[in-house]
Design a protein around this motif. Structure first.
Motif, mmCIF file in Angstrom:
data_model
loop_
_atom_site.group_PDB
_atom_site.id
_atom_site.type_symbol
_atom_site.label_atom_id
_atom_site.label_comp_id
_atom_site.label_asym_id
_atom_site.label_seq_id
_atom_site.Cartn_x
_atom_site.Cartn_y
_atom_site.Cartn_z
ATOM 1 N N MET A 1 11.940 81.684 -31.716
ATOM 2 C CA MET A 1 12.604 81.453 -30.438
ATOM 3 C C MET A 1 13.900 80.681 -30.682
ATOM 4 S SD MET A 1 10.770 79.968 -27.126
ATOM 5 C CE MET A 1 11.383 80.392 -25.544
ATOM 6 N N GLY A 2 14.990 81.177 -30.153
ATOM 7 C CA GLY A 2 16.290 80.550 -30.377
ATOM 8 C C GLY A 2 16.520 79.349 -29.472
ATOM 9 N N VAL A 3 17.419 78.505 -29.904
ATOM 10 C CA VAL A 3 17.775 77.326 -29.114
ATOM 11 C C VAL A 3 18.992 77.675 -28.270
ATOM 12 C CG1 VAL A 3 18.541 74.933 -29.225
ATOM 13 C CG2 VAL A 3 16.893 75.784 -30.894
ATOM 14 N N THR A 4 18.880 77.407 -26.972
ATOM 15 C CA THR A 4 20.021 77.686 -26.094
ATOM 16 C C THR A 4 20.708 76.372 -25.753
ATOM 17 O OG1 THR A 4 18.652 77.508 -24.129
ATOM 18 C CG2 THR A 4 18.919 79.700 -25.080
ATOM 19 N N GLU A 5 22.030 76.423 -25.741
ATOM 20 C CA GLU A 5 22.805 75.242 -25.364
ATOM 21 C C GLU A 5 23.216 75.381 -23.905
ATOM 22 O OE1 GLU A 5 25.918 73.652 -27.954
ATOM 23 O OE2 GLU A 5 25.354 75.202 -29.372
ATOM 24 N N LEU A 6 22.934 74.358 -23.131
ATOM 25 C CA LEU A 6 23.359 74.348 -21.735
ATOM 26 C C LEU A 6 24.714 73.640 -21.693
ATOM 27 C CD1 LEU A 6 19.962 73.408 -20.097
ATOM 28 C CD2 LEU A 6 21.006 75.660 -20.260
ATOM 29 N N LYS A 7 25.756 74.388 -22.039
ATOM 30 C CA LYS A 7 27.084 73.792 -22.200
ATOM 31 C C LYS A 7 27.633 73.254 -20.884
ATOM 32 C CE LYS A 7 28.251 76.629 -26.156
ATOM 33 N NZ LYS A 7 29.101 77.679 -26.701
ATOM 34 N N ARG A 8 27.454 74.026 -19.818
ATOM 35 C CA ARG A 8 28.002 73.592 -18.539
ATOM 36 C C ARG A 8 27.314 72.316 -18.062
ATOM 37 N NH1 ARG A 8 26.941 77.642 -14.285
ATOM 38 N NH2 ARG A 8 27.316 79.076 -15.977
ATOM 39 N N LYS A 9 25.983 72.267 -18.217
ATOM 40 C CA LYS A 9 25.231 71.089 -17.787
ATOM 41 C C LYS A 9 25.614 69.881 -18.633
ATOM 42 C CE LYS A 9 20.717 69.310 -16.689
ATOM 43 N NZ LYS A 9 19.389 69.620 -16.259
ATOM 44 N N ALA A 10 25.789 70.082 -19.937
ATOM 45 C CA ALA A 10 26.183 68.981 -20.816
ATOM 46 C C ALA A 10 27.547 68.444 -20.413
ATOM 47 C CB ALA A 10 26.193 69.441 -22.268
ATOM 48 N N ARG A 11 28.465 69.364 -20.096
ATOM 49 C CA ARG A 11 29.807 68.957 -19.684
ATOM 50 C C ARG A 11 29.754 68.165 -18.376
ATOM 51 N NH1 ARG A 11 33.080 73.653 -18.293
ATOM 52 N NH2 ARG A 11 31.720 74.691 -19.763
ATOM 53 N N ARG A 12 28.914 68.644 -17.445
ATOM 54 C CA ARG A 12 28.786 67.953 -16.160
ATOM 55 C C ARG A 12 28.176 66.568 -16.346
ATOM 56 N NH1 ARG A 12 25.503 71.403 -12.718
ATOM 57 N NH2 ARG A 12 23.737 70.249 -13.494
ATOM 58 N N ASN A 13 27.151 66.466 -17.187
ATOM 59 C CA ASN A 13 26.520 65.169 -17.427
ATOM 60 C C ASN A 13 27.507 64.175 -18.031
ATOM 61 O OD1 ASN A 13 24.089 65.993 -16.409
ATOM 62 N ND2 ASN A 13 23.195 66.483 -18.401
ATOM 63 N N ARG A 14 28.320 64.654 -18.982
ATOM 64 C CA ARG A 14 29.321 63.778 -19.594
ATOM 65 C C ARG A 14 30.361 63.346 -18.573
ATOM 66 N NH1 ARG A 14 30.065 67.599 -23.690
ATOM 67 N NH2 ARG A 14 28.384 67.427 -25.188
#
Length: 51
Positions: A1-14
């Motif tokens: 199972m691959g790892v997915t990056e939640l880029k938009r959520k990470a950007r919003r959290n930052r």
């Protein structure tokens, strides 16, 4: 199972964290009021009451 990056959520959290830090810094940047002449303030209230 691959790892997915939640880029938009990470950007919003930052962004949210950065905004909170900046807001706190802005509040702390305001100078504190020192050397207030309490007697002069009381006198001005007495003058207003007499008038």
């Amino acid at each position: 199972m691959g790892v997915t990056e939640l880029k938009r959520k990470a950007r919003r959290n930052r962004a949210i964290a950065t905004n909170k830090v900046n807001a706190i810094k802005q509040l702390l940047r305001k100078p504190t009021i020192k050397n207030v002449d309490v007697e002069a303030i009381k006198a001005s209230f007495a003058e207003k009451k007499a008038a």
